[in-house]
Design a protein around this motif. Structure first.
Motif, short mmCIF file in Angstrom:
data_model
loop_
_atom_site.label_atom_id
_atom_site.label_comp_id
_atom_site.label_asym_id
_atom_site.label_seq_id
_atom_site.Cartn_x
_atom_site.Cartn_y
_atom_site.Cartn_z
N VAL A 203 0.78 -1.11 0.09
CA VAL A 203 0.01 -0.17 -0.13
C VAL A 203 0.82 1.26 -0.14
CG1 VAL A 203 -1.79 1.38 1.22
CG2 VAL A 203 -1.84 -1.07 1.21
N LYS A 204 0.47 2.19 -0.91
CA LYS A 204 1.28 3.31 -0.88
C LYS A 204 0.36 4.41 -0.31
CE LYS A 204 4.21 2.41 -4.75
NZ LYS A 204 4.83 2.57 -6.09
N VAL A 205 0.92 5.35 0.49
CA VAL A 205 0.32 6.57 1.05
C VAL A 205 0.81 7.85 0.73
CG1 VAL A 205 -0.26 7.42 3.40
CG2 VAL A 205 -0.24 5.03 3.22
N VAL A 206 0.01 8.49 0.12
CA VAL A 206 0.21 9.88 -0.11
C VAL A 206 -0.45 10.95 0.91
CG1 VAL A 206 0.16 11.71 -1.86
CG2 VAL A 206 0.15 9.23 -2.61
N TYR A 207 0.74 11.43 1.50
CA TYR A 207 0.20 12.39 2.47
C TYR A 207 0.04 13.71 2.09
CZ TYR A 207 1.71 8.93 6.20
OH TYR A 207 1.73 7.97 6.89
N GLY A 208 -0.71 14.42 2.68
CA GLY A 208 -1.30 15.94 1.83
C GLY A 208 -0.67 16.98 2.27
N GLY A 209 0.00 16.96 3.49
CA GLY A 209 0.43 18.07 4.27
C GLY A 209 1.92 17.99 3.97
N GLY A 210 2.53 17.48 2.81
CA GLY A 210 3.88 17.83 2.37
C GLY A 210 4.75 16.91 2.81
N ARG A 211 4.40 16.04 3.71
CA ARG A 211 5.21 14.87 4.28
C ARG A 211 5.64 13.76 3.07
NH1 ARG A 211 5.23 12.74 9.35
NH2 ARG A 211 3.44 13.77 10.16
N THR A 212 6.75 13.23 3.34
CA THR A 212 7.00 12.15 2.14
C THR A 212 6.39 11.12 2.20
OG1 THR A 212 9.44 12.82 2.20
CG2 THR A 212 9.11 10.90 1.51
N SER A 213 5.79 10.61 1.12
CA SER A 213 4.95 9.39 0.82
C SER A 213 5.38 8.18 1.64
CB SER A 213 4.64 9.24 -0.54
OG SER A 213 5.89 8.75 -1.22
N ALA A 214 4.70 7.25 2.02
CA ALA A 214 5.21 6.05 2.48
C ALA A 214 4.72 4.76 1.87
CB ALA A 214 4.51 5.88 3.89
N VAL A 215 5.60 3.56 2.01
CA VAL A 215 5.21 2.27 1.41
C VAL A 215 4.94 1.41 2.34
CG1 VAL A 215 5.96 0.71 -0.21
CG2 VAL A 215 6.46 3.01 -0.95
N LEU A 216 3.86 0.72 2.56
CA LEU A 216 3.61 -0.08 3.55
C LEU A 216 3.45 -1.68 2.96
CD1 LEU A 216 0.82 1.88 5.34
CD2 LEU A 216 3.37 1.98 5.76
N HIS A 217 4.18 -2.60 3.67
CA HIS A 217 4.03 -3.89 3.21
C HIS A 217 4.51 -4.67 4.62
CE1 HIS A 217 8.37 -4.15 2.88
NE2 HIS A 217 8.35 -2.96 2.32
N GLN A 218 4.34 -6.18 4.33
CA GLN A 218 4.40 -6.88 5.52
C GLN A 218 5.74 -7.33 5.85
OE1 GLN A 218 1.57 -10.01 3.82
NE2 GLN A 218 0.49 -9.71 6.06
N ASP A 219 6.88 -6.67 5.19
CA ASP A 219 7.98 -7.06 5.60
C ASP A 219 8.68 -5.74 6.48
OD1 ASP A 219 8.78 -9.53 4.70
OD2 ASP A 219 9.93 -9.20 3.13
N LEU A 220 7.85 -4.87 6.67
CA LEU A 220 8.22 -3.77 7.54
C LEU A 220 8.00 -4.12 9.20
CD1 LEU A 220 6.73 -0.85 5.60
CD2 LEU A 220 9.06 -1.48 5.59
N ASP A 221 9.05 -3.74 9.98
CA ASP A 221 8.82 -4.02 11.32
C ASP A 221 7.62 -3.36 11.80
OD1 ASP A 221 11.32 -5.35 11.38
OD2 ASP A 221 12.51 -3.39 11.99
N THR A 222 6.94 -2.09 11.36
CA THR A 222 5.82 -1.70 11.62
C THR A 222 4.27 -2.37 11.30
OG1 THR A 222 5.97 0.03 9.69
CG2 THR A 222 6.93 0.78 11.87
N VAL A 223 4.73 -3.46 10.44
CA VAL A 223 3.54 -4.20 9.81
C VAL A 223 3.69 -5.52 10.26
CG1 VAL A 223 2.11 -4.65 7.85
CG2 VAL A 223 3.36 -2.62 7.93
N PRO A 224 2.59 -5.95 11.26
CA PRO A 224 2.53 -7.54 11.61
C PRO A 224 2.83 -8.47 10.74
CG PRO A 224 0.58 -6.70 12.11
CD PRO A 224 1.39 -5.23 11.52
#
Length: 733
Positions: free
Chosen positions: A286-307
C-alpha cells in the motif's frame, strides 16, 4: 475603533492567557467576587477542558454536537507571545467535560478533543470531539456584535477568589466597553474572568434565548485566586464569534477526510496487491500519499511496523478501509489480506489495522492483525479454513452515536457443511460477533456458494451485506441478494436485521435471474430527508453487473445495472431508481459484457444538510465498455441519487472533457476501481496506460458535468511516489 497597535499593546499588558493548572480540586463554595456557582443545567453547554492531564485547564462552549469553540491560547506553546496553533490533533491530550456543572457528580459526558481548526485572525479554535454530545443542547451563535454598554453573562470553570480549581461551574456578568473587528473590551461587574475561564462563553440573553456573542480571552484577573492583591481591575478582552456562523457551519457540516497524520490535510492510501515485495510475487503493498507535504510512505508485511511477513500471493492491500479506530483524531488504515496463508491453511486471510499518528501510519501505536482463532469473541471462536478469504470486503466508519465500527467479509467461509456460504465479522466497542444467514431475524438460509459478505457497505445508520452467489427462491443460481441491518444490536447480539432484498422482492424492479449477481458491489451514504432534523436514513447503491438486458428482441448478457434503495429510519426499504444505459435519457447503449455496476461509489457532499440532487451523487463503473476499437477500455458514469437517472448522467472516459487523463486503450477497464469522498471521485487505473498504474481524483464539479477543475493524479515514479509496484490503484481510500 481599537487599532491593531493598541490591541497588541493591551495583550502585552494583560499578560499571559487565562490558563490555570488544576493542582487540587477543592469543595469550597465560589464567592461573589469571582462569580457565583451555577445552580442548574442552564449553562450545561459550557465545557471544562483538561489539557495535558492537568498541565492546563480552560473552558469551552458546545456550539455543535461534535464541536466546541474555545480560545486558541489554551493550546498555544507560549500564549503570552503568540496564540498561533497548528491545525490537526492537539499536542497535548485534551478531555472535555460537558453538561456536568457540578464536577462531583456523574452528569453530562466526557469527550476527547481530537482535532483543532484555528482561526488565524483571533484567539479562537474550533475543537472537534471524538463523539457527538446528544444529551446537551449546543448554544447558537449570535448574529450581531456586542454593543457598548451591553451586559453579557460569562461562565467558566476557572479560579474563584479562594479556589484554585473549583468543582462547580460559575457565572458572572460583564459590561461591554467597546468592540472592533475581532474582539470586545469588557469589564466584570460582579466578577472577574479568571485563569481557567479562557475559552468560556460570553452570552447574550434576549427573549429568553441565549446566544454566544464572544469567548473569554484575557483579563486583568483582579480578585482572582493567586492574583496580586493590589490588582483590582476586572476588565479584559473577549474574542468575537458573532460573525463566524458560516465558518462554524462549514466546518461542522463538512465531510470527514482521511487524515493519517492528524494535520488537518487530506491523505490518500492506494493498494497495489499485485506488487512484488523483496522478490516475492504478488505479496502486495500500500502506498500512502500524505497531503501536508510529508514524504509518501510504502507499507508492506516485511516492515517492522506491519505485523506478519510478506509471502508470494498474499495480496496485501487488496481491500482497504479507513476509520479512527482508537478515536484519537488520526485516521487508521484497515488493510484486507484475503489471500494470506494462515500456517498451512491457504488463503485463510486476515485483516491488519495500522494506526495513524502525527508521525504517520504505523509510527505510533503498534499495528495488529485480526485473524481467526486469535483475540476474542467471534473471531477467536472461528478457525481459518482454506479459501475463507477473510478481508475480501471491508466496511468501516462511525455509527450515529460516534462509535467506530468495522465489518469484515469472509465470503469463502464454509458453514454447517455448506461450502462458501460466507459470514461477516462485526466489531464495535466490546462487540465482536459474526453474522450469517442462519442468524435469528435474518431472512434466508445458509447455502453453498452464497458468498455472503463478498461485498459490504455501511453508513452511520445501516450496514449492508451482499451475497452475490445467492440462489433465488425460483432456483436461479448466482441471482444474488443484499441483507440490510441497523447498527443497534438485536436480542441475538448482532446488528438488528432490517430486510433482505433481491430482484424478486416486492417493489424491486426486474426479476432474479441466474448469473445476475445482485449485490456484487455496494455503496451507502447517510441521507437527511426533507423535514428531518438529521441524516436518519440511508441510500444504498446495489451493483448487478451480471444483469442481462434486452433491447427489443436482442439480449445483452452481463450488460449490468444498478439499483438505488432508500432505507428509512424506521427500516422501510424502497427502490428509488433502476439505472442502466437503456434507461430513458441515460447516455450510451447497453452492450454484452459492459459490466455496468461492477463498482459503485456514492457520496453525500453535504452530510448535515437536507439531501438534494446536487449533493447526493453516484458513480458507476462500466469496465467492460468498448470505446471505439478499444475493447474493455471502460468508463465511469455519474448520476444524482435523487430524481430520474437520465436527468443527471455524465460520461467519464480517458481523455474526455471531465479531465481523466490519457486515451481509451484496450483492457484498461476504467471503472473497475472507484472511491468517493466529499470532494472527489477517485478512479483507479491499474491496467494502464501508466506502466504500473495510476489513480486520478476527479473533482465532483467535473464529474457531474463541469470542466476546468484540477484533477489530482498519483502515479508510481511521479512526484514523491517511488517507481515500484505493478497494479497501483486496485484499492483507494
Amino acid at each position: 475603533m481599537v487599532t491593531q497597535h493598541a490591541r497588541r499593546a493591551r495583550l502585552t499588558a494583560l499578560g499571559t492567557a487565562l490558563l490555570t493548572v488544576p493542582l487540587t480540586l477543592t469543595a469550597l463554595p465560589a464567592q461573589a467576587v469571582t462569580g457565583t456557582a451555577a445552580s442548574d443545567a442552564t449553562y450545561g453547554y459550557t465545557a471544562r477542558l483538561d489539557i495535558g492531564d492537568g498541565t492546563r485547564a480552560c473552558s469551552g462552549t458546545l456550539v455543535d454536537t461534535e464541536w466546541l469553540l474555545t480560545a486558541a491560547s489554551c493550546f498555544a506553546d507560549d500564549p503570552a507571545t503568540s496564540t498561533t496553533v497548528p491545525a490537526g490533533k492537539p499536542k497535548l491530550t485534551t478531555t472535555a467535560t460537558i453538561g456536568r456543572t457540578d464536577l462531583t457528580t456523574t452528569a453530562g459526558v466526557v469527550r476527547t478533543v481530537v482535532e483543532l481548526v484555528p482561526r488565524t485572525d483571533r484567539d479562537l479554535v474550533l475543537a472537534r470531539l471524538n463523539r457527538p454530545v446528544t444529551t446537551v443542547t449546543p448554544v447558537a451563535l449570535a448574529t450581531t456584535q456586542a454593543a457598548a454598554g451591553e451586559t453579557l453573562t460569562f461562565t467558566g470553570y476557572g479560579r474563584t477568589r479562594d479556589e484554585w480549581a473549583p468543582l462547580k461551574l460559575h457565572t458572572g456578568t460583564l459590561s461591554v466597553d467597546s468592540s472592533d473587528a475581532t474582539t470586545a473590551t469588557v469589564t466584570g461587574q460582579d466578577a472577574a474572568v479568571c485563569a481557567g475561564d479562557a475559552g468560556g462563553p460570553e452570552i447574550r440573553v434576549s427573549g429568553g434565548k441565549a446566544t454566544l456573542v464572544a469567548v473569554n480571552s484575557r483579563s486583568w484577573q483582579g480578585g482572582c485566586f493567586g492574583t496580586d492583591t493590589t490588582e483590582t481591575r476586572t476588565g479584559g478582552i473577549a474574542t468575537r464569534v458573532d460573525d463566524l456562523g458560516d465558518w462554524v457551519a462549514s466546518k461542522a457540516g463538512a465531510t470527514r477526510i482521511t487524515d493519517f497524520d492528524c494535520d488537518g490535510v487530506e491523505d490518500t492510501a492506494v493498494g497495489d496487491p499485485l506488487a512484488s515485495v523483496n522478490g516475492l510475487s504478488e505479496a502486495g503493498l500500500v502506498k500512502v500519499v500524505y497531503g501536508g507535504g510529508r514524504t509518501s510512505a510504502v507499507l508492506h508485511q516485511d516492515l517492522d511496523t506491519v505485523p506478519g511477513g510478506a509471502e508470494a500471493g498474499d495480496r496485501f492491500g487488496e481491500t482497504l478501509a479507513v476509520v479512527d479506530w482508537d478515536e484519537d483524531g488520526c485516521s487508521d488504515l484497515v488493510v484486507g489480506v484475503p489471500h494470506e496463508d494462515i500456517g498451512e491453511v491457504a488463503d485463510g486471510g486476515l485483516v491488519t489495522v495500522l494506526y495513524g499518528s502525527p508521525d504517520g501510519l504505523g509510527q505510533g501505536r503498534a499495528a495488529f492483525n485480526y485473524q481467526q482463532g486469535t483475540g476474542t469473541g467471534a473471531i477467536d471462536a472461528n478457525t481459518s479454513v482454506e479459501g475463507d478469504g477473510m478481508g475480501s470486503a471491508l466496511a468501516a466508519g462511525t455509527a450515529a452515536d460516534g462509535e467506530p465500527y468495522l465489518a469484515i467479509g469472509v465470503p469463502g467461509k464454509n458453514l454447517k457443511g455448506y461450502v462458501d456460504a460466507g459470514l461477516v465479522f462485526y466489531l464495535r466497542g466490546s462487540t465482536n460477533t459474526s453474522i450469517h444467514q442462519d442468524d435469528t431475524g435474518v431472512v434466508g438460509v445458509i447455502e453453498a456458494g452464497d458468498r455472503f459478505g463478498a461485498a459490504l457497505a455501511a453508513s452511520p445508520n445501516n450496514l449492508a451485506i451482499g451475497a452475490p452467489g445467492e440462489t433465488s427462491d425460483s432456483g436461479a443460481a448466482d441471482a444474488g441478494s443484499v441483507t440490510i441491518f441497523k447498527h443497534a444490536l438485536s436480542a441475538a447480539g448482532i446488528p438488528t436485521p432490517v430486510a433482505t432484498v433481491d430482484q424478486d422482492s416486492s417493489g424491486i424492479s426486474d426479476a432474479a435471474e441466474a448469473g445476475d449477481r445482485f449485490g456484487a458491489a455496494l455503496s451507502m451514504i447517510a441521507y437527511r430527508p426533507d423535514g428531518a432534523a438529521s441524516a436518519t436514513d440511508s441510500i444504498l447503491a446495489v451493483g448487478t453487473p451480471g444483469e442481462t438486458l434486452w433491447v427489443g428482441t436482442t439480449s445483452y448478457a452481463d450488460a449490468g445495472q444498478v439499483s438505488t434503495l432508500r432505507i428509512s429510519a424506521s427500516g422501510t426499504v424502497s427502490e428509488l431508481a433502476t439505472v442502466h444505459q437503456g434507461v430513458a435519457g441515460v447516455s450510451g447503449a447497453s452492450a454484452a459484457g459492459d459490466g455496468f455496476g461492477t463498482a459503485v461509489a456514492a457520496a453525500n457532499t453535504a452530510p448535515r444538510a437536507v439531501g438534494t440532487t446536487a449533493t447526493l451523487l453516484l458513480a458507476v463503473g462500466v469496465p467492460g465498455k468498448d470505446i471505439d476499437t478499444a475493447t474493455d477500455a471502460g468508463m465511469v458514469q455519474t448520476f444524482s441519487l435523487l430524481g430520474a437517472p437520465g436527468d443527471s448522467d455524465h460520461w467519464i472516459q480517458a481523455g474526455n472533457e471531465r479531465g481523466l487523463p490519457g486515451t481509451p486503450g484496450a483492457a484498461q477497464k476504467v471503472g473497475a476501481f472507484l472511491n468517493a469522498t466529499g470532494t472527489h471521485l477517485w478512479i483507479g487505473m491499474p491496467y494502464g496506460p501508466a506502466e504500473r498504474g495510476a489513480v486520478h481524483g476527479i473533482p465532483w464539479s467535473n464529474a457531474m458535468g463541469g470542466t476546468g477543475a484540477t484533477v489530482t493524479t498519483y502515479q508510481p515514479g511521479v512526484g514523491a511516489l517511488p517507481l515500484t509496484g505493478k497494479a497501483f490503484g486496485m484499492a483507494i481510500r
